[in-house]
Design an enzyme around this catalytic site. Structure first.
Site, PDB file in Angstrom:
ATOM      1  N   LYS A  21       0.936  -4.893   3.322  1.00  0.00           N
ATOM      2  CA  LYS A  21       0.690  -3.532   3.739  1.00  0.00           C
ATOM      3  C   LYS A  21      -0.399  -3.523   4.818  1.00  0.00           C
ATOM      4  CE  LYS A  21      -2.769  -1.424   1.969  1.00  0.00           C
ATOM      5  NZ  LYS A  21      -4.036  -2.165   2.004  1.00  0.00           N
TER       6      LYS A  21
ATOM      7  N   HIS B 252      -0.529  -5.619  -3.893  1.00  0.00           N
ATOM      8  CA  HIS B 252      -1.069  -6.536  -4.893  1.00  0.00           C
ATOM      9  C   HIS B 252      -1.492  -5.827  -6.177  1.00  0.00           C
ATOM     10  CE1 HIS B 252      -4.933  -5.374  -3.166  1.00  0.00           C
ATOM     11  NE2 HIS B 252      -5.533  -5.891  -4.205  1.00  0.00           N
TER      12      HIS B 252
ATOM     13  N   LYS C 133      -1.466  -6.919 -10.665  1.00  0.00           N
ATOM     14  CA  LYS C 133      -2.650  -6.972 -11.535  1.00  0.00           C
ATOM     15  C   LYS C 133      -2.202  -6.932 -12.997  1.00  0.00           C
ATOM     16  CE  LYS C 133      -5.947  -4.873  -8.335  1.00  0.00           C
ATOM     17  NZ  LYS C 133      -6.978  -5.875  -8.113  1.00  0.00           N
TER      18      LYS C 133
ATOM     19  N   GLU D  30     -14.792   1.206  -5.114  1.00  0.00           N
ATOM     20  CA  GLU D  30     -15.252  -0.090  -4.610  1.00  0.00           C
ATOM     21  C   GLU D  30     -16.704   0.040  -4.171  1.00  0.00           C
ATOM     22  OE1 GLU D  30     -12.126  -2.495  -2.415  1.00  0.00           O
ATOM     23  OE2 GLU D  30     -11.777  -0.474  -1.685  1.00  0.00           O
TER      24      GLU D  30
ATOM     25  N   HIS E  25      -1.505   1.671  -3.020  1.00  0.00           N
ATOM     26  CA  HIS E  25      -1.989   1.322  -4.364  1.00  0.00           C
ATOM     27  C   HIS E  25      -2.039   2.524  -5.314  1.00  0.00           C
ATOM     28  CE1 HIS E  25      -2.875  -2.341  -2.401  1.00  0.00           C
ATOM     29  NE2 HIS E  25      -4.075  -2.053  -1.961  1.00  0.00           N
TER      30      HIS E  25
ATOM     31  N   LYS F  24     -15.027   3.546  -0.643  1.00  0.00           N
ATOM     32  CA  LYS F  24     -15.832   2.344  -0.409  1.00  0.00           C
ATOM     33  C   LYS F  24     -17.303   2.721  -0.536  1.00  0.00           C
ATOM     34  CE  LYS F  24     -12.489  -0.254   1.942  1.00  0.00           C
ATOM     35  NZ  LYS F  24     -11.856  -1.063   0.904  1.00  0.00           N
TER      36      LYS F  24
HETATM   37  C1  BG6 Z   1      -6.591  -3.711  -0.027  1.00  0.00           C
HETATM   38  C2  BG6 Z   1      -7.277  -2.766   0.902  1.00  0.00           C
HETATM   39  O1  BG6 Z   1      -5.205  -3.476  -0.014  1.00  0.00           O
HETATM   40  O2  BG6 Z   1      -7.084  -3.530  -1.349  1.00  0.00           O
HETATM   41  C3  BG6 Z   1      -8.776  -2.998   0.856  1.00  0.00           C
HETATM   42  O3  BG6 Z   1      -6.798  -2.951   2.224  1.00  0.00           O
HETATM   43  C4  BG6 Z   1      -9.285  -2.933  -0.558  1.00  0.00           C
HETATM   44  O4  BG6 Z   1      -9.453  -2.066   1.685  1.00  0.00           O
HETATM   45  C5  BG6 Z   1      -8.463  -3.821  -1.479  1.00  0.00           C
HETATM   46  O5  BG6 Z   1     -10.630  -3.362  -0.564  1.00  0.00           O
HETATM   47  C6  BG6 Z   1      -8.859  -3.600  -2.931  1.00  0.00           C
HETATM   48  O6  BG6 Z   1      -8.235  -4.555  -3.720  1.00  0.00           O
HETATM   49  P1  BG6 Z   1      -8.898  -5.019  -5.080  1.00  0.00           P
HETATM   50  O7  BG6 Z   1      -7.874  -5.934  -5.678  1.00  0.00           O
HETATM   51  O8  BG6 Z   1     -10.175  -5.714  -4.709  1.00  0.00           O
HETATM   52  O9  BG6 Z   1      -9.108  -3.791  -5.878  1.00  0.00           O
END
Ligand code: BG6
Length: 470
Positions: A127, A157, A161, A195, A219, A317
């Site tokens: 993505k 991804h 999880k 995050e 996501h 973020k």
């Molecule tokens: C990514 C985003 O797809 O997912 C990032 O582009 C983000 O900005 C990340 O930080 C978060 O993934 P995870 O697995 O760390 O929650």
């Protein structure tokens, strides 16, 4: 280096890669195999601490790695890649495209021109698939001109999880929840992906995307789909994705009402984990950007099951913690039999799926506080910590997903129509925000976003789940 090689390393260590499997990295770096292996070696030691101790496994893995220098946009530079791929026509061949989405199509055309696409080929697209509906369609058309849909793996991804997959098990391998999984018993759902990191070195990509495109379009909507979808008839690749698609298509359009349903924010300077951090704009070298680094929104799924049940989504973020949760808030009891206790003071049940960190499931129940005297009620947790229960290393999402690609199982990947349905819903929102005169609200790094995000949910008489937001 941080995600893909460690994931492959772990799968190799568990004996899942055939002895002659290879990993061919392509870039413009101008390094040879030895140079690439050196770099991979030091990164593996950093990102897979175990690799430090397993010299023989690490050495075997490093021998699988190759590097070819090519320019993805100039097919005349692809001789080395073609040469390395000759004589291995009976293998599974995975092309993993982690690059700007505008290159997806041209790279696929190059692969075809060079005869690299064989029967057992698959292509993985990271993505974002485009940055709006039109660009997503163009990419899907271009890639679809070279690969069949079942060869195309659009990776999200989050679907790999462990806890996200566990959501399917929780819902469909227990008879307890499904009868309650509807507007009759559920008051609302919250999905938070918080995050603490900033945009770091990804500023130029991130600034053109923002949290809505970077996190919500994929996501968060995928998580919403897994919570809201009808039970699929099986785990079959199409059955699950058909049900997710129905949810995406049932999302209530928000355009024209973005002011009421969406709060955007952007971080200023602040303190995260005790460290002073710069503002988003400082990270972009002072560019006066109005890109959102935080979004809170209220979504609704318009169908019989979910009528009147809001789904509050929140991501950002530089928030004060790294914590992702799905919270299913049940309705309050209709009547209190307890003397002196009003029904509205009895904490409603709540099911919390913790995606990260401390993966697990918690069910908040009311219980009697022990002791004589009056009957005192207290909310307590049934706490299932996966780490404690399974005492198992938690595999990274990419481990599962990369093996699914190799084995040709696309169930946990996004189908073309899902991606396009997600853009169809989000695009009018983006369009109306693009002409909005109201810039994202500022929030100090190290907080849980702008105060307006709290107001968004409190206006409805609800509140963000405290374990995430306190
Ligand atoms: C990514 C985003 O797809 O997912 C990032 O582009 C983000 O900005 C990340 O930080 C978060 O993934 P995870 O697995 O760390 O929650």
């Amino acid at each position: 280096m941080r995600k893909l090689l460690p994931a492959l390393y772990h799968r190799d260590r568990d004996g899942q890669l055939t002895p002659d499997s290879r990993v061919i990295a392509v870039s413009r770096a101008g390094i040879d195999d030895a140079g690439y292996r050196d770099k991979a070696d030091s990164e593996l030691r950093r990102f897979v601490p175990d690799a430090v101790h397993e010299a023989d496994i690490r050495a075997r893995f490093l021998q699988r790695l190759h590097h070819v220098t090519i320019d993805a946009g100039d097919h005349s530079t692809w001789d080395g890649l073609q040469a390395l791929s000759a004589d291995r026509e009976n293998r599974v061949r995975v092309f993993y495209l982690a690059c700007a989405p505008r290159l997806f199509g041209p790279i696929c055309f190059g692969l075809r021109e060079r005869g690299l696409v064989i029967g057992q080929s698959r292509v993985v697209l990271e993505k974002p698939i485009g940055n709006d509906l039109e660009s997503a369609r163009r990419i899907n058309d271009e890639v679809g001109a070279v690969f069949d849909e079942e060869q195309i793996f659009r990776i999200d991804h989050y679907l790999g999880k462990e806890t996200v997959q566990n959501l399917l098990v929780l819902r469909f391998a227990n008879s307890l929840f499904e009868p309650l999984w509807n507007s009759g018993s559920i008051d609302h759902v919250q999905i938070t992906v918080a995050e603490s990191i900033g945009v770091g070195g990804r500023g130029s990509y991130y600034d053109s995307a923002g949290a809505l495109r970077d996190m919500v379009q994929n996501h968060l909507l995928q998580l919403l789909c897994l919570v809201a979808m009808e039970p699929p008839t099986s785990l079959d690749r199409e059955a699950v994705r058909d049900e997710k698609l129905k949810v995406l298509k049932a999302l209530r359009p928000l355009a024209g009402e973005t002011g009421r349903y969406i709060v955007r924010g952007q971080y200023t300077t602040g303190v995260v984990d005790g460290v002073a951090v710069p503002s988003y704009r400082d990270e972009l070298d002072g560019v006066a950007s109005n890109t959102e680094t935080f979004v809170a929104m209220k979504a609704e799924v318009q169908n019989w099951r979910w009528s009147g049940v809001p789904f509050y989504l929140r991501t950002g973020k530089r928030l004060d913690r790294h914590a992702s949760e799905i919270v299913v808030q049940f309705r309050p009891v209709p009547h209190s039999i307890f003397p002196g206790v009003e029904e509205n003071t009895i904490t409603p049940n709540c099911l919390v799926l913790r995606l990260q960190p401390d993966e697990g499931v918690r069910l908040h129940l009311m219980a009697k506080e022990p002791g004589p005297g009056g009957l005192r009620l207290r909310s307590v947790n049934l706490n299932l910590s996966f780490a404690e229960t399974f005492k198992f290393r938690f595999p990274d999402a990419y481990e599962r997903l990369l093996m699914d690609v190799i084995r040709g199982n696309p169930t946990l990947f996004m189908r073309r129509d899902e991606v396009e349905a997600a853009w169809t819903w989000l695009e009018p929102v983006l369009a109306s925000l693009a002409v909005s005169v109201e810039p994202p609200r500022r929030y100090a790094a190290g907080t849980m976003g702008p105060a307006a995000a709290v107001a968004l949910i409190e206006r409805d008489g609800r509140t963000w789940h405290e374990e995430v937001s306190e």
